[in-house]
Design a protein around this motif. Structure first.
Motif, PDB file in Angstrom:
ATOM      1  N   PHE A  65       0.812  -1.207   0.000  1.00 34.49           N
ATOM      2  CA  PHE A  65       0.000   0.000   0.000  1.00 34.49           C
ATOM      3  C   PHE A  65       0.850   1.264   0.000  1.00 34.49           C
ATOM      4  O   PHE A  65       0.456   2.289  -0.577  1.00 34.49           O
ATOM      5  CB  PHE A  65      -0.921  -0.004   1.216  1.00 34.49           C
ATOM      6  CG  PHE A  65      -1.993   1.032   1.170  1.00 34.49           C
ATOM      7  CD1 PHE A  65      -1.895   2.187   1.923  1.00 34.49           C
ATOM      8  CD2 PHE A  65      -3.104   0.861   0.361  1.00 34.49           C
ATOM      9  CE1 PHE A  65      -2.889   3.152   1.885  1.00 34.49           C
ATOM     10  CE2 PHE A  65      -4.095   1.817   0.321  1.00 34.49           C
ATOM     11  CZ  PHE A  65      -3.989   2.962   1.083  1.00 34.49           C
ATOM     12  N   HIS A  66       2.005   1.238   0.625  1.00 34.26           N
ATOM     13  CA  HIS A  66       2.772   2.467   0.807  1.00 34.26           C
ATOM     14  C   HIS A  66       3.553   2.873  -0.436  1.00 34.26           C
ATOM     15  O   HIS A  66       4.188   3.927  -0.448  1.00 34.26           O
ATOM     16  CB  HIS A  66       3.727   2.321   2.001  1.00 34.26           C
ATOM     17  CG  HIS A  66       4.793   1.293   1.814  1.00 34.26           C
ATOM     18  ND1 HIS A  66       4.516  -0.037   1.639  1.00 34.26           N
ATOM     19  CD2 HIS A  66       6.147   1.403   1.766  1.00 34.26           C
ATOM     20  CE1 HIS A  66       5.657  -0.706   1.500  1.00 34.26           C
ATOM     21  NE2 HIS A  66       6.642   0.147   1.577  1.00 34.26           N
ATOM     22  N   THR A  67       3.523   2.060  -1.497  1.00 35.84           N
ATOM     23  CA  THR A  67       4.247   2.406  -2.721  1.00 35.84           C
ATOM     24  C   THR A  67       3.299   2.630  -3.894  1.00 35.84           C
ATOM     25  O   THR A  67       3.724   2.629  -5.039  1.00 35.84           O
ATOM     26  CB  THR A  67       5.242   1.287  -3.082  1.00 35.84           C
ATOM     27  OG1 THR A  67       4.517   0.053  -3.266  1.00 35.84           O
ATOM     28  CG2 THR A  67       6.296   1.107  -2.015  1.00 35.84           C
ATOM     29  N   THR A  68       2.026   2.817  -3.631  1.00 33.32           N
ATOM     30  CA  THR A  68       1.056   2.868  -4.710  1.00 33.32           C
ATOM     31  C   THR A  68       0.335   4.207  -4.754  1.00 33.32           C
ATOM     32  O   THR A  68       0.609   5.116  -3.972  1.00 33.32           O
ATOM     33  CB  THR A  68       0.036   1.723  -4.550  1.00 33.32           C
ATOM     34  OG1 THR A  68      -0.703   1.567  -5.759  1.00 33.32           O
ATOM     35  CG2 THR A  68      -0.916   1.997  -3.392  1.00 33.32           C
ATOM     36  N   HIS A  69      -0.589   4.315  -5.682  1.00 34.70           N
ATOM     37  CA  HIS A  69      -1.422   5.506  -5.834  1.00 34.70           C
ATOM     38  C   HIS A  69      -2.878   5.058  -5.736  1.00 34.70           C
ATOM     39  O   HIS A  69      -3.339   4.258  -6.537  1.00 34.70           O
ATOM     40  CB  HIS A  69      -1.170   6.172  -7.188  1.00 34.70           C
ATOM     41  CG  HIS A  69       0.268   6.490  -7.439  1.00 34.70           C
ATOM     42  ND1 HIS A  69       0.844   7.687  -7.072  1.00 34.70           N
ATOM     43  CD2 HIS A  69       1.260   5.746  -7.997  1.00 34.70           C
ATOM     44  CE1 HIS A  69       2.123   7.672  -7.399  1.00 34.70           C
ATOM     45  NE2 HIS A  69       2.405   6.515  -7.969  1.00 34.70           N
ATOM     46  N   ALA A  70      -3.607   5.569  -4.751  1.00 37.36           N
ATOM     47  CA  ALA A  70      -4.993   5.145  -4.561  1.00 37.36           C
ATOM     48  C   ALA A  70      -5.879   5.753  -5.646  1.00 37.36           C
ATOM     49  O   ALA A  70      -5.713   6.926  -5.998  1.00 37.36           O
ATOM     50  CB  ALA A  70      -5.482   5.561  -3.187  1.00 37.36           C
ATOM     51  N   PHE A 292      -6.304  -2.437  -6.340  1.00 32.44           N
ATOM     52  CA  PHE A 292      -5.279  -1.901  -7.225  1.00 32.44           C
ATOM     53  C   PHE A 292      -3.914  -2.514  -6.899  1.00 32.44           C
ATOM     54  O   PHE A 292      -3.672  -2.979  -5.785  1.00 32.44           O
ATOM     55  CB  PHE A 292      -5.221  -0.374  -7.149  1.00 32.44           C
ATOM     56  CG  PHE A 292      -5.211   0.193  -5.752  1.00 32.44           C
ATOM     57  CD1 PHE A 292      -4.020   0.508  -5.125  1.00 32.44           C
ATOM     58  CD2 PHE A 292      -6.407   0.425  -5.068  1.00 32.44           C
ATOM     59  CE1 PHE A 292      -4.007   1.037  -3.837  1.00 32.44           C
ATOM     60  CE2 PHE A 292      -6.401   0.968  -3.786  1.00 32.44           C
ATOM     61  CZ  PHE A 292      -5.199   1.268  -3.174  1.00 32.44           C
ATOM     62  N   ARG A 293      -3.053  -2.523  -7.892  1.00 33.97           N
ATOM     63  CA  ARG A 293      -1.715  -3.096  -7.786  1.00 33.97           C
ATOM     64  C   ARG A 293      -0.709  -2.171  -8.464  1.00 33.97           C
ATOM     65  O   ARG A 293      -1.069  -1.392  -9.342  1.00 33.97           O
ATOM     66  CB  ARG A 293      -1.650  -4.474  -8.457  1.00 33.97           C
ATOM     67  CG  ARG A 293      -2.638  -5.511  -7.918  1.00 33.97           C
ATOM     68  CD  ARG A 293      -2.257  -5.992  -6.539  1.00 33.97           C
ATOM     69  NE  ARG A 293      -3.061  -7.131  -6.120  1.00 33.97           N
ATOM     70  CZ  ARG A 293      -4.217  -7.041  -5.460  1.00 33.97           C
ATOM     71  NH1 ARG A 293      -4.696  -5.844  -5.160  1.00 33.97           N
ATOM     72  NH2 ARG A 293      -4.886  -8.119  -5.102  1.00 33.97           N
ATOM     73  N   THR A 294       0.572  -2.308  -8.085  1.00 35.53           N
ATOM     74  CA  THR A 294       1.637  -1.487  -8.645  1.00 35.53           C
ATOM     75  C   THR A 294       2.666  -2.370  -9.333  1.00 35.53           C
ATOM     76  O   THR A 294       3.096  -3.388  -8.765  1.00 35.53           O
ATOM     77  CB  THR A 294       2.317  -0.658  -7.543  1.00 35.53           C
ATOM     78  OG1 THR A 294       1.325   0.177  -6.913  1.00 35.53           O
ATOM     79  CG2 THR A 294       3.409   0.225  -8.126  1.00 35.53           C
ATOM     80  N   GLY A 309       6.324   1.041 -11.383  1.00 35.30           N
ATOM     81  CA  GLY A 309       5.761   2.099 -10.553  1.00 35.30           C
ATOM     82  C   GLY A 309       4.370   2.531 -10.958  1.00 35.30           C
ATOM     83  O   GLY A 309       3.699   3.253 -10.205  1.00 35.30           O
ATOM     84  N   ASP A 310       3.909   2.095 -12.139  1.00 35.24           N
ATOM     85  CA  ASP A 310       2.540   2.423 -12.549  1.00 35.24           C
ATOM     86  C   ASP A 310       1.534   1.636 -11.707  1.00 35.24           C
ATOM     87  O   ASP A 310       1.736   0.446 -11.435  1.00 35.24           O
ATOM     88  CB  ASP A 310       2.309   2.068 -14.022  1.00 35.24           C
ATOM     89  CG  ASP A 310       2.860   3.120 -14.972  1.00 35.24           C
ATOM     90  OD1 ASP A 310       3.415   4.122 -14.484  1.00 35.24           O
ATOM     91  OD2 ASP A 310       2.739   2.926 -16.191  1.00 35.24           O
ATOM     92  N   THR A 311       0.453   2.285 -11.335  1.00 33.50           N
ATOM     93  CA  THR A 311      -0.622   1.612 -10.604  1.00 33.50           C
ATOM     94  C   THR A 311      -1.725   1.203 -11.579  1.00 33.50           C
ATOM     95  O   THR A 311      -2.120   1.986 -12.442  1.00 33.50           O
ATOM     96  CB  THR A 311      -1.209   2.528  -9.517  1.00 33.50           C
ATOM     97  OG1 THR A 311      -0.202   2.765  -8.527  1.00 33.50           O
ATOM     98  CG2 THR A 311      -2.418   1.882  -8.842  1.00 33.50           C
ATOM     99  N   VAL A 312      -2.187  -0.031 -11.431  1.00 32.51           N
ATOM    100  CA  VAL A 312      -3.302  -0.543 -12.226  1.00 32.51           C
ATOM    101  C   VAL A 312      -4.470  -0.814 -11.290  1.00 32.51           C
ATOM    102  O   VAL A 312      -4.358  -1.629 -10.367  1.00 32.51           O
ATOM    103  CB  VAL A 312      -2.927  -1.836 -12.972  1.00 32.51           C
ATOM    104  CG1 VAL A 312      -4.113  -2.338 -13.802  1.00 32.51           C
ATOM    105  CG2 VAL A 312      -1.706  -1.618 -13.866  1.00 32.51           C
ATOM    106  N   THR A 313      -5.566  -0.115 -11.494  1.00 34.67           N
ATOM    107  CA  THR A 313      -6.786  -0.351 -10.720  1.00 34.67           C
ATOM    108  C   THR A 313      -7.634  -1.384 -11.444  1.00 34.67           C
ATOM    109  O   THR A 313      -7.810  -1.307 -12.665  1.00 34.67           O
ATOM    110  CB  THR A 313      -7.579   0.952 -10.552  1.00 34.67           C
ATOM    111  OG1 THR A 313      -6.829   1.834  -9.717  1.00 34.67           O
ATOM    112  CG2 THR A 313      -8.937   0.690  -9.911  1.00 34.67           C
TER     113      THR A 313
END
Length: 402
Positions: A65-70, A292-294, A309-313
């Motif tokens: 969670f701490h390396t992603t974008h919500a 979501f995942r990074t 580093g891209d986040t995929v929801t």
């Protein structure tokens, strides 16, 4: 390159049963699309069933969670970066996640849940009896759905029911925009301290329940156990209450499907409605926005290059309405084969308590529909208050008559 959609489009649910229309369109035309996140990050949105499974099962994507974008805001603010806490397995990757997950898997496995089934039957019958004392009309949420969901989770974990309101406040705060961040954090602290006290007591006098068995694991700290329990309760309660409430609302709005489930319950009991439960889980998909995942490295997905580093929801409500997977994706039809739905997620992070969730839904629906002839909404559908833009779809009230 196609202009990214805004996270607001993905988030803008207006109907109690259907995801935003934009997700229907994307699933059919652009199942992997760029999306601008609340913090300005240009990531991705996956809407098809195949892409959802691929992202959720791939080791190329992280759940940390701490390396992603919500993909949504929290109380109108950018999601804070929260460090991983000891025992917070839901936001860990293997092998750390595996260590904690394995301790819980047997607790919610087939054998354990079969042994617990009679208790669910007993609790549903008791709650129905209390409901009947209220007479008709009645609000199902406080008099059946919520207390049954709380009783089941408290019993399986080993939490005294008198403390259920402390734990429920944590979940309610997370799913209520009217609750401030400060009040939500305060509820979280109170729930943590309450469970921590139970864990410390169980170290001395372990009971025959999950808290007692985890307390007997010597290499787990009190804090680790407490955080594991918090996750199981918060996720389990919100999902169980939301799925049961949304399923009942869907059936009450589709009289032919209500009649079909009632007939199945009357002839086959709880077992008779198991297929209908799968379709209701697919159709409602109450876990909506925070899947979501990074990417841990550059990876190809759906013909696109996802950069490290891209986040995929993953839009689970859209994936569960994918016409490439389901025969009648946008219609509730309890006779159709809904197997393979992703309501509980997929891969190593799929819901650890999904067997329990299925059992509660089947027993709760079977007991209620057999026990309340003539069950119907007591207000028009549009008058039922629904939490549409919360992490877990849910209701505030469900007024019925019988």
């Amino acid at each position: 390159m196609t202009q990214p959609i805004s996270y607001l489009q993905h988030w803008d649910r207006t109907e109690p049963f259907d995801p935003p229309e934009v997700l229907h369109e994307l699933t059919r035309t652009r199942p992997l699309t760029r999306m601008e996140y609340p913090d300005g990050h240009i990531g991705w949105l996956a809407t098809s069933h195949d892409l959802a499974r691929e992202v959720l099962s791939s080791q190329a994507f992280s759940h940390r969670f701490h390396t992603t974008h919500a993909p949504v805001t929290k109380k109108g603010e950018i999601f804070p970066s929260v460090p991983i806490v000891p025992g917070g397995f839901i936001h860990m990757d293997p092998p750390d996640h595996t260590r904690y997950r394995n301790l819980l898997s047997s607790e919610f496995g087939t054998r354990a849940m079969e042994a617990f089934a009679p208790r669910i039957t007993e609790l549903a019958a008791e709650q129905l009896a209390e409901l009947r004392q209220k007479g008709s009309p009645v609000d199902l949420l406080p008099h059946y759905i919520r207390p049954l969901s709380l009783h089941v989770l408290c019993d399986v974990l080993g939490v005294p029911f008198v403390g259920s309101s402390i734990l429920a406040a944590l979940t309610d705060g997370a799913n209520d925009d009217d609750t401030s961040l400060e009040d939500e954090r305060a509820a979280g602290t109170q729930a943590f301290l309450y469970l921590l006290d139970l864990v410390r007591t169980a170290r001395i006098t372990p009971g025959e329940n999950i808290i007692g068995r985890l307390a007997a694991v010597q290499d787990l700290t009190d804090r680790e156990i407490t955080n594991m329990l918090l996750i199981v309760f918060a996720a389990g309660f919100a999902s169980c209450e939301g799925a049961l409430a949304s399923s009942l609302l869907a059936l009450l709005h589709h009289q032919d499907q209500l009649d079909a489930v009632r007939a199945a319950a009357e002839t086959g009991g709880t077992k008779g409605v198991e297929g209908a439960v799968e379709e209701l889980l697919r159709y409602t998909t109450v876990n909506q926005f925070q899947i979501f995942r990074t990417a841990l490295a550059d990876v190809e997905l759906g013909g696109e290059l996802i950069r490290e580093g891209d986040t995929v929801t993953v839009a689970l409500p859209a994936a569960n309405r994918d016409p490439a997977k389901f025969a009648c994706p946008d219609r509730l039809d309890v006779s159709q084969d809904a197997s393979g739905h992703l309501a509980f997620g997929y891969g190593v992070h799929a819901c650890v308590g999904q067997r329990l969730g299925r059992m509660v839904l089947a027993e709760a629906l079977s007991t209620l529909l057999r026990g309340l002839p003539g069950l119907a909404l007591d207000v028009p559908l549009e008058k039922v208050p629904v939490r549409l833009r919360t992490p877990v779809l849910g209701l505030l009230r469900l007024p019925v008559r019988y």
